[in-house]
Design a protein around this motif. Sequence first.
Motif, PDB file in Angstrom:
ATOM      1  N   UNK A  38      14.730   3.403  -0.803  1.00 22.72           N
ATOM      2  CA  UNK A  38      15.846   2.638  -1.359  1.00 22.72           C
ATOM      3  C   UNK A  38      15.768   2.578  -2.885  1.00 22.72           C
ATOM      4  N   UNK A  39      16.954   2.506  -3.509  1.00 19.24           N
ATOM      5  CA  UNK A  39      17.076   2.379  -4.967  1.00 19.24           C
ATOM      6  C   UNK A  39      16.328   3.498  -5.698  1.00 19.24           C
ATOM      7  N   UNK A  40      16.334   4.680  -5.126  1.00 20.09           N
ATOM      8  CA  UNK A  40      15.647   5.810  -5.750  1.00 20.09           C
ATOM      9  C   UNK A  40      16.291   6.125  -7.095  1.00 20.09           C
ATOM     10  N   UNK A  41      15.494   6.188  -8.114  1.00 20.00           N
ATOM     11  CA  UNK A  41      15.958   6.436  -9.469  1.00 20.00           C
ATOM     12  C   UNK A  41      16.069   5.185 -10.303  1.00 20.00           C
ATOM     13  N   UNK A  42      16.159   4.018  -9.668  1.00 21.01           N
ATOM     14  CA  UNK A  42      16.346   2.770 -10.416  1.00 21.01           C
ATOM     15  C   UNK A  42      15.111   2.423 -11.237  1.00 21.01           C
ATOM     16  N   UNK A  43      13.949   2.502 -10.631  1.00 22.22           N
ATOM     17  CA  UNK A  43      12.727   2.142 -11.345  1.00 22.22           C
ATOM     18  C   UNK A  43      12.446   3.135 -12.467  1.00 22.22           C
ATOM     19  N   UNK A  44      12.755   4.419 -12.218  1.00 19.47           N
ATOM     20  CA  UNK A  44      12.592   5.422 -13.276  1.00 19.47           C
ATOM     21  C   UNK A  44      13.484   5.084 -14.468  1.00 19.47           C
TER      22      UNK A  44
ATOM     23  N   UNK B 113       0.822  -1.200   0.000  1.00 19.49           N
ATOM     24  CA  UNK B 113       0.000   0.000   0.000  1.00 19.49           C
ATOM     25  C   UNK B 113       0.859   1.254   0.000  1.00 19.49           C
ATOM     26  N   UNK B 114       2.095   1.133   0.502  1.00 13.81           N
ATOM     27  CA  UNK B 114       2.980   2.289   0.562  1.00 13.81           C
ATOM     28  C   UNK B 114       3.373   2.730  -0.849  1.00 13.81           C
ATOM     29  N   UNK B 115       3.378   4.046  -1.074  1.00  9.32           N
ATOM     30  CA  UNK B 115       3.817   4.596  -2.352  1.00  9.32           C
ATOM     31  C   UNK B 115       5.291   4.952  -2.229  1.00  9.32           C
ATOM     32  N   UNK B 116       6.144   4.305  -3.028  1.00 12.85           N
ATOM     33  CA  UNK B 116       7.573   4.556  -2.975  1.00 12.85           C
ATOM     34  C   UNK B 116       7.909   5.843  -3.716  1.00 12.85           C
ATOM     35  N   UNK B 117       9.060   6.410  -3.357  1.00 14.45           N
ATOM     36  CA  UNK B 117       9.445   7.688  -3.965  1.00 14.45           C
ATOM     37  C   UNK B 117       9.552   7.568  -5.479  1.00 14.45           C
ATOM     38  N   UNK B 118      10.128   6.475  -5.969  1.00 13.37           N
ATOM     39  CA  UNK B 118      10.210   6.291  -7.418  1.00 13.37           C
ATOM     40  C   UNK B 118       8.834   6.221  -8.062  1.00 13.37           C
ATOM     41  N   UNK B 119       7.858   5.612  -7.354  1.00 12.89           N
ATOM     42  CA  UNK B 119       6.494   5.571  -7.883  1.00 12.89           C
ATOM     43  C   UNK B 119       5.959   6.982  -8.095  1.00 12.89           C
ATOM     44  N   UNK B 120       6.200   7.855  -7.117  1.00 10.09           N
ATOM     45  CA  UNK B 120       5.742   9.252  -7.243  1.00 10.09           C
ATOM     46  C   UNK B 120       6.394   9.931  -8.437  1.00 10.09           C
ATOM     47  N   UNK B 121       7.713   9.741  -8.564  1.00 11.44           N
ATOM     48  CA  UNK B 121       8.440  10.385  -9.658  1.00 11.44           C
ATOM     49  C   UNK B 121       7.916   9.905 -11.006  1.00 11.44           C
ATOM     50  N   UNK B 122       7.698   8.600 -11.118  1.00 12.03           N
ATOM     51  CA  UNK B 122       7.190   8.039 -12.377  1.00 12.03           C
ATOM     52  C   UNK B 122       5.794   8.556 -12.679  1.00 12.03           C
ATOM     53  N   UNK B 123       4.953   8.576 -11.656  1.00  8.16           N
ATOM     54  CA  UNK B 123       3.566   9.047 -11.861  1.00  8.16           C
ATOM     55  C   UNK B 123       3.544  10.511 -12.294  1.00  8.16           C
ATOM     56  N   UNK B 124       4.429  11.330 -11.717  1.00 14.69           N
ATOM     57  CA  UNK B 124       4.397  12.765 -11.981  1.00 14.69           C
ATOM     58  C   UNK B 124       5.127  13.166 -13.258  1.00 14.69           C
TER      59      UNK B 124
END
Length: 258
Positions: A51-57, A18-29
């Motif tokens: 963790x791993x901020x930027x990797x998913x983007x 349920x938690x929104x990860x920082x990368x999720x926010x960046x991708x969504x925005x």
Amino acid sequence: DPSGKLPVKRELESNNRDEVYLDDRIIEEHLEQLSKDRSIAATYDIRNTDRATGARLSGELARIFGDSGIPNAEAKLRFNGYAGQSFGAFCLKGVSLQLEGAANDYVGKGMGGGEIIIKPFAELVLPPESNVLLGNTCLYGATGGHLFAAGSAGERFAVRNSGAHAVVEGIGVHGCEYMTGGSVVVLGSTGRNFGAGMTNGSAYIYDPDGHFESNINVESIRIERLTPGPEAEELSLVLSKHRDLTESRVAKQILDSW
């Protein structure tokens, strides 16, 4: 459990998504704009649970553009705080991550392009040897990109680096282990066993105290004094960029007396 008092299979879901990860926010925005090859810029607070901020983007951008990265645009992202493990992992060309604060282990792991910039909080004034901004095993397996950090890193910096270029202001033991390409500039002390298994690439060490020679792995590398010429001129340009991007006092002092 032989007593029969404890369950023998999982009965409750323990991985809560349920938690929104920082990368999720960046991708969504921003992914929609970036997918159209349009540049974006944004600033976020970051904490060590991110963790791993930027990797998913970078993964999503690779899915769209391929491993070569964004053709003409740039994702310019600034962060304030303490980054968790693997900040900027698998960073792709066109992604620029600037952190004001400090980061945990594995910064730039598998980095293939782009840029990572780390500098201390503006109000934090420490001598360079005490200014540790990155954890252990940073740039592990990196193949490209640039890392600039106005502070020291931990152990095993740039292990198996094959193409990334970095400037840091001190590292721990086993630096540049098994390195096969790229370049590393260390504006400060290094730990023992530097360059073990290193077969290619280059390293430039600022060694005013004369301790570096006792820290190298003599079976793998040789050292020589840098003399005036094209190589030194190129190094001065790298240090100038490091100074401008990170506001490094160490780089400024070296360049002022170049």
